[in-house]
Each structure stands twice: as C-alpha cells, then as structure tokens.
Design an enzyme around this catalytic site. Structure first.
Site, PDB file in Angstrom:
ATOM      1  N   ARG A  61       7.713  44.312  14.399  1.00 36.68           N
ATOM      2  CA  ARG A  61       6.318  44.762  14.477  1.00 36.68           C
ATOM      3  C   ARG A  61       6.235  46.179  13.903  1.00 36.68           C
ATOM      4  NH1 ARG A  61       8.715  45.467  19.451  1.00 36.68           N
ATOM      5  NH2 ARG A  61       8.598  47.608  20.249  1.00 36.68           N
ATOM      6  N   ASP A  86       9.384  52.155   1.335  1.00 36.63           N
ATOM      7  CA  ASP A  86       9.334  53.559   1.761  1.00 36.63           C
ATOM      8  C   ASP A  86       8.658  53.720   3.120  1.00 36.63           C
ATOM      9  OD1 ASP A  86      10.513  54.811  -0.645  1.00 36.63           O
ATOM     10  OD2 ASP A  86       8.755  53.980  -1.641  1.00 36.63           O
ATOM     11  N   GLY A 116      11.316  46.888  -0.574  1.00 35.04           N
ATOM     12  CA  GLY A 116       9.859  46.845  -0.528  1.00 35.04           C
ATOM     13  C   GLY A 116       9.258  46.575  -1.886  1.00 35.04           C
ATOM     14  N   GLY A 118       7.231  49.170  -3.665  1.00 32.65           N
ATOM     15  CA  GLY A 118       7.248  50.386  -4.483  1.00 32.65           C
ATOM     16  C   GLY A 118       8.632  50.970  -4.679  1.00 32.65           C
ATOM     17  N   ASP A 183      -2.638  51.997  -3.825  1.00 33.77           N
ATOM     18  CA  ASP A 183      -1.543  51.715  -2.895  1.00 33.77           C
ATOM     19  C   ASP A 183      -2.008  50.847  -1.730  1.00 33.77           C
ATOM     20  OD1 ASP A 183       0.970  51.784  -1.849  1.00 33.77           O
ATOM     21  OD2 ASP A 183       1.042  53.936  -1.494  1.00 33.77           O
ATOM     22  N   ARG A 196       2.077  44.019  -7.669  1.00 30.35           N
ATOM     23  CA  ARG A 196       0.858  44.272  -6.887  1.00 30.35           C
ATOM     24  C   ARG A 196       0.171  45.550  -7.353  1.00 30.35           C
ATOM     25  NH1 ARG A 196       2.941  47.246  -1.245  1.00 30.35           N
ATOM     26  NH2 ARG A 196       1.083  48.536  -1.334  1.00 30.35           N
TER      27      ARG A 196
END
Length: 377
Positions: A61, A86, A116, A118, A183, A196
């Site tokens: 979570r 990040d 991730g 980025g 972002d 993305r």
C-alpha cells in the site's frame, strides 16, 4: 549507491562489506508492474554472485515502505535497496528522516534499482558512471552491477518547506506547471512504462496552461546588479522562528532536524541578496538536483550527486507549442539549452522560493503530487 567515478576534490568513497546484507524494498505495482519479475530474473542472480544476501520486503500500500524504514531496527542490514520508481525512494528517504537516529541511519548506503516508469535517479547514476544511455533491463543491469561493486558516496538532499508547515526531503527535484502536469496526469498510463510521459506530454501540449506566481532564488554565483550575500550576520537565518539563535555545533537536541540556514520564514520577504524573477507568468518551473528528469530526459547535464547545487529551470509564458515540443525533444540528448530559446532560463542556485498567486496547477516533489502552495528549499 554511487557509480565508480574518478574522485573529485572533497569526495570520499566507501565500499560495502562482504558478505553484505541488503534489505530490498520492492513495489510490485510500480511502472509496468514487472518489478518483482525483473528482480528475480535479473537482480537476484547477480547479487548472489557478488555475495550480497537479500531480505525482500514487498510493499502492499502507499506509505508502507515509509512506515517500515521509520519504525524498524535497520541495524541488521548493511544497505537499503529500493527496487521501484523514484516515488518509493522518496518514501524511504522521508521515513528515514523521521527517525530519532536519522543522522546515523542516513549514513547507511541507499541503492536505487529502476523498477518504475521514470527512473530518473537510476538514469542519473548510470550517466555519472560514464555508461552509455540505456533503458529498461539494460539500465537495471548497469545499476545492479554498480551495487555489486559496492562503491558508495554522498548524495545531496534538498530540504523543502511549505506554507502549511510541511518539511520534506527531496533527492531529485521540485516542479510546478507543465512538467508536473505531465508527470501526474500520465499516472493513469503507468502500465505503458516510459511511454506514458510521451503520451502525457502530447495531451498537456494540447491544453497548454500558464501559471501565475513569484519566483525568487539565491544564485550559486552572485549575479550582476544583486547585492552579495552577507558574510557575517549577527542573527542566523533559519527556516524556523524569526531570529532563532542556532545552538553551537554539536549541542543540538538529539534527533533534531538540520536547520535551513539559507532560508527566512515564508511569511517574510526573501533577503535582499536574492534575485526576484521579474516575470510572474510561467509555463513551468523545475528545480532539479540530478542530471536526469526521466530515463530519456537529460535535463541538467552539469549536475552531479554531491555538487551542493540546485539547477533551476523556468519557462516563461508566451512560448509556442511547437517550440515547447522542440525543447522536450532536445532534452532527450541534453541539448535543449543549445536551442537558445528566449523563453527558457537556467540558473544554478543554492536556494529558491516559489509563491503561486492562486492554488492552481500541480506541484510535485520527486514525482509525487503536492498541494499547490508557497514552497521554498
């Protein structure tokens, strides 16, 4: 964890012990959702070969890693490894800074492995190491190899304070306007991985907005027409109460966070030796402390892990969509400043303050959304 760079004056390098015990904090949902699979296929075999034993903690979570590193006894591990984007490292850094023993625990080496979308810090470290620009599994392999070598050095953190009283610690950058919009608006496409951001950029270009506010900064090198910084002020400048006298070095209360010695409280005007930007309409403002804003965005080629500098970029209103797109395409190669765009300004600074005129637009710190309000760091 740092790359094996030629040591510069003042840099010092440590080496992880062998055998080495690593706590791996892994977000299985980050990026395209392949972090766990990539860790097992790419990372684990390399670490086993390098005599690095891992304990894997899978986050379930938001804030799970934050709570884990804030509350846990971390003495059994020699290094903390973040396998995610990040955002998870931002959680970990701020969790560590909430510990009463933060000063000691922050000496424990941290490593980022790209999992991730980025992966800005991982791309930056790959760049500092002198490696060719790579992405995806090649970037993961390069970063894991750096971890296996075990070299580590210092990395700058920037202390950010908000008008609502938050104190945040940031390793990558603070943004407002277009870049932050891209972002956060592109989060819904995270399964596309790095693509993305391309899709998000095109969507935000279509609805290009202007943001009003006041930007001020303390230049790293005094600018023409500004008063030099005071060498010896009788009342220390801090980010806390006005005029609070700092205790002598070594006598601070145990666990107290470091004072923001370059900043006055947000309710006061910036000092006279700061520069106030005359324009008050911006497309974007971004203060970055690493070279890369993303795997394919070399925003501050001159940046280093431990250069004591904030690389401040701001884009003034009036730029066309075509010119803005050209800037972002050039940023893939780090040549955006060579375009000499009249709307783009870059200045190395030691501190900055941003005061939005209204609570409009998205603010981000290390890629995580922040309420729009006055901020300084």
């Amino acid at each position: 964890l740092s790359p094996p760079l030629p040591p510069r004056l003042g840099d010092s390098y440590g080496v992880l012990p062998r055998p080495c015990r690593a706590l791996v904090l892994l977000n299985p949902q980050s990026g395209a959702g392949r972090a766990l699979e990539d860790f097992q296929a790419v990372v684990q075999p390399m670490l086993a070969e390098a005599d690095i034993a891992t304990t894997v903690f899978i986050t379930e979570r938001p804030h799970h890693a934050h709570e884990k590193v804030r509350d846990e006894d971390l003495s059994q591990w020699d290094t903390l490894v973040v396998m995610a984007g990040d955002g998870l490292l931002y959680e970990v850094v701020n969790g560590l800074m909430e510990r009463p023993d933060w000063e000691d625990i922050m000496k424990k080496p941290l490593c980022i492995l790209p999992g991730g979308s980025g992966n800005a810090l991982a791309a930056s470290i790959n760049h500092y190491a002198g490696n060719d620009h790579v992405a995806k599994k090649k970037l993961l392999t390069n970063c894991t190899f750096i971890l296996c070598k075990g070299l580590h050095t210092q990395m700058d953190l920037v202390s950010l304070s908000t008008a609502s009283g938050k104190r945040l610690f940031s390793f990558l950058g603070f943004g407002w306007g277009f870049i932050s919009d891209v972002d956060i608006d592109s989060e819904k496409y995270r399964r596309l991985g790095n693509a993305r951001f391309t899709l998000g950029t095109l969507q935000c270009l279509a609805k290009l907005r202007v943001y009003q506010g006041r930007l001020s900064y303390l230049p790293a090198v005094p600018e023409q027409g500004t008063a030099p910084a005071p060498r010896d002020s009788h009342v220390p400048v801090t980010n806390g109460q006005a005029g609070r006298i700092l205790p002598p070095a070594g006598t601070e209360a145990a666990g107290a966070l470091p004072a923001d010695s370059l900043l006055v409280p947000l309710c006061q005007p910036v000092p006279t030796h700061w520069t106030v930007v005359p324009e008050e309409e911006f497309v974007t403002v971004y203060a970055i402390y690493q070279s890369h804003l993303g795997t394919n965005l070399l925003m501050a080629p001159a940046a280093r892990l431990h250069d004591g500098c904030i690389h401040l970029f701001y884009l003034k209103a009036g730029i066309s969509r075509v010119a803005l797109l050209k800037l972002f395409l050039a940023m893939a190669r780090g040549t955006h400043l060579d375009l000499n765009c009249p709307h783009l300004r870059y200045v190395p600074v030691r501190a900055f303050r941003l005061e939005p005129r209204a609570a409009a637009g998205i603010m981000t710190v290390d890629g995580e959304a922040l309420a729009c309000e006055p901020v300084q760091g």
